[in-house]
Design an enzyme around this catalytic site. Structure first.
Site: not given
Length: 647
Positions: A143, A188-192, A210
């Protein structure tokens, strides 16, 4: 809906893991960051007892909340109050059941869910991976909380000072140094936009924030998945997050939709609901959904190709996804977003087909034979028509044996599909044998315009001509005085493209250029289309319903807004000659990082097709706008690149 620049599969790990999407169970959705040994063991045993394990649900993952606030002399360890027998014993228990042990880590100094504080893996990657391997861990979900050093390690930072990428590479390298093959799940939540880099270091990547135990979360997640499906493949899978099936938050049709789309998009299938503990057992209807062998088979299909977004009817509240399966099969899903049961129609050309010898409707258990051009079925509120098609014929092809009847003097083809109303469709007639002599055929269509004649030179094997058709699949073509016909082919008009540079702006709208090679095919876009912003052009056409394709860009990713009503969409409308605007709820098009990519992902073009009304012979006023945009989460519309009109 097809991105203008299709993504290619990136170099990936060749370690034999995740050749199909991983399947299993995770503690988080039901127990949050409060797992314990009894919970894990009980649910793991239920995987076996319910038959889920034999269907492929093998990974059992202990999510956040399992460790302690300080490292011991031995380094990373588990909370002995919650896990009195310890992680090595838990790993052995799972392995003895024939299951796999998944652990949870974090690329920050603490785990997500702190406080109470749980130590993360940042700066301790090598020693921690040795611990995971010694415990028998088979998978690591990694995470992104408490990770941005430049901003003093906040719990969550959706705009970090640097890309998370190097931290995940460091953990991947550490895992590679162990003597154990460990599935690496990038979270990493799709940030990059990890689809561009995660496949080279891991096996799955979370595409966004999430999932929530709420129906609105399904729409938000799918809109984020739209530009990522082409990156899926053996060893690399976009993770739409854990399943909310069995949580009690969704209706049965909603759970069917959720499970269907996660499966055909090749997301890992990770059960998030309780299977069995001392208080609760999963409901029979939810269990039956999770055990549906057909849907699991689509997820685990050896071809490994994700379904993609094909078409959306925003005002009518439904959309279509589809993709290929092994054995020449096709899977398609039509989602009913409205709160009412109704009959909806899947037009086979929207998924690249014209005919199916067999169509299986998975959720209602029915089978249709010899399906020509379209299929209509009842679908419950928020439900999905999930179909598997076999013995198919590609779109625009009409074999006489499947579509025609003949009385000797004439041959009539029925169920002819047209995407637009036009007199410029091209009909190609293929004869069973070369014409024995010169002659003339005549034909008529249900679109009218009288009789059409065409000369056939001697020895001709085919002949082509233009003919009128109306939008839809109810057209018929009757051909007279023809040699025996093998098949016909019907092609749409080529269409005319009108770039955004040809449009006149009004209100807040502004033109903006893009970097070289972006905002294709124009190189620029119209931005800031607020509810009073417009782009107008005069377009010559003929009367009737016209299919148009709108090129747009949108990278308004729902990070903070994911917890509320953020949908990853932006609104656009198109109005013809002052008529009622047709609304387009445009999903994400960005295929680069919102934080660090070229144009921050706003230069990546995608296309949505819509059928529009109100066209007349001659000049037509076309207005691109954002009518009703103030009602959405984001009042600005998607950026407009151009449109093609099929007339």
């Amino acid at each position: 809906m097809i991105p203008a620049a299709l993504g290619t599969l990136q170099p990936r790990l060749q370690d034999g893991l995740a050749r199909t999407p991983p399947m299993g169970w995770n503690t988080y959705n039901h127990y949050n960051c409060r797992p314990n040994e009894a919970i894990v063991r009980s649910n793991a045993k239920a995987l076996v007892d319910t038959g889920l394990a034999e269907l492929g649900y093998h990974y059992v993952t202990v999510d956040c909340g399992w460790t302690v606030s300080e490292r011991t002399e031995k380094g990373l360890t588990w909370n002995e109050t919650l896990f009195p027998e310890g992680f090595p014993a838990l790993g052995k228990y799972l392995h003895d059941l024939g299951l796999l042990f998944g652990a949870y880590g974090d690329s920050g100094i603490k785990l997500c869910g702190s406080p109470p504080d749980n130590i993360g893996n940042l700066y301790h990657e090598e020693e921690d991976t040795k611990a995971y391997a010694s415990w028998g861990v088979d998978a690591l979900k990694y995470d992104n909380c408490f990770s941005d050093a430049a901003t003093d390690y906040p719990n969550v930072n959706y705009e970090p000072s640097t890309s998370p990428h190097p931290r995940f590479v460091k953990m991947a390298d550490a895992l590679a140094q162990t003597n154990r093959s460990i599935l690496f799940q990038v979270c990493e939540w799709g940030i990059d936009f990890p689809a561009l880099w995660a496949p080279s270091i891991g096996h799955t990547w979370r595409i966004g924030n999430d999932i929530l135990p709420a129906w609105r979360s399904i729409f938000r997640t799918l809109n984020q998945a739209v530009p990522q499906t082409s990156f899926a493949g053996p060893g690399q899978w976009p993770d739409l997050d854990m399943l909310e099936v069995g949580i009690g938050a969704l209706t049965t049709p909603e759970e069917q939709t959720h499970f269907s789309l996660w499966a055909i998009l090749k997301s890992p299938l990770t059960i998030g609901g309780v299977l069995k503990d001392e208080n609760t057992s999963i409901g029979e209807e939810s269990l039956a959904i999770l055990k549906n062998k057909d849907v699991i088979g689509y997820n685990q299909d050896k071809l490994g190709v994700s379904a993609s977004f094909r078409r959306r009817w925003t005002d009518e509240g439904y959309e279509v996804w589809s993709g290929p399966l092994s054995g020449g099969r096709t899977v398609a899903a039509l989602i009913n977003w409205k709160d009412e049961a109704r009959d909806l129609t899947l037009n086979l050309p929207d998924i690249g087909l014209q005919f199916a010898g067999s169509l299986r409707n998975i959720w209602d258990g029915s089978t249709a034979r010899d399906v020509k051009s379209s299929y209509t079925a009842r679908v419950e509120p928020h439900g999905t028509i999930l179909v598997e098609l076999q013995d198919t014929i590609v779109s625009r092809q009409y074999p006489a044996k499947s579509f025609a009847s003949s009385n000797g003097a004439s041959t009539t083809f029925k169920s002819i599909y047209a995407n637009t109303t036009s007199s410029k469709h091209t009909l190609t007639i293929n004869f069973s044998e070369p014409a024995s002599s010169s002659s003339k055929i005549t034909l008529e269509t249900t679109a009218g315009n009288g009789t059409i004649s065409k000369a056939i030179p001697e020895s001709s094997e085919q002949v082509s001509l233009n003919l009128p058709l109306v939008a839809g699949s109810s057209n018929s073509i009757t051909i007279k005085n023809s040699p025996p016909i093998e098949s016909i082919q019907v092609n749409s008009p080529r269409g005319t493209y009108y770039p955004s540079t040809n449009f006149t702006l009004g209100g807040s709208a502004r033109k903006d250029s893009c970097g070289s090679g972006f905002c294709q095919p124009v190189g620029s876009r119209i931005r800031y289309i607020s509810p009073n912003g417009t782009a107008r052009a005069v377009v010559p056409a003929t009367a009737g319903s016209k299919y148009i394709e709108i090129d747009y860009t949108n990278n308004d990713v729902a990070f903070d807004s994911a917890w509320g009503w953020g949908t990853n969409t932006r609104n656009l409308t198109v109005a013809i000659n002052g008529g009622k605007p047709v609304r387009v709820e445009a999903p994400l098009s960005g295929r680069h990082s919102e934080l660090f990519g070229p144009g921050l992902g706003w230069w990546d073009t995608a296309t949505m097709g819509v059928l529009t009304q109100g066209w007349k012979d001659g000049d037509n006023e076309v207005v691109i706008g954002n009518v009703g945009g103030e009602q959405g989460f984001e009042s600005y519309g998607a950026d407009f690149v151009g449109l093609k009109v099929y007339s």
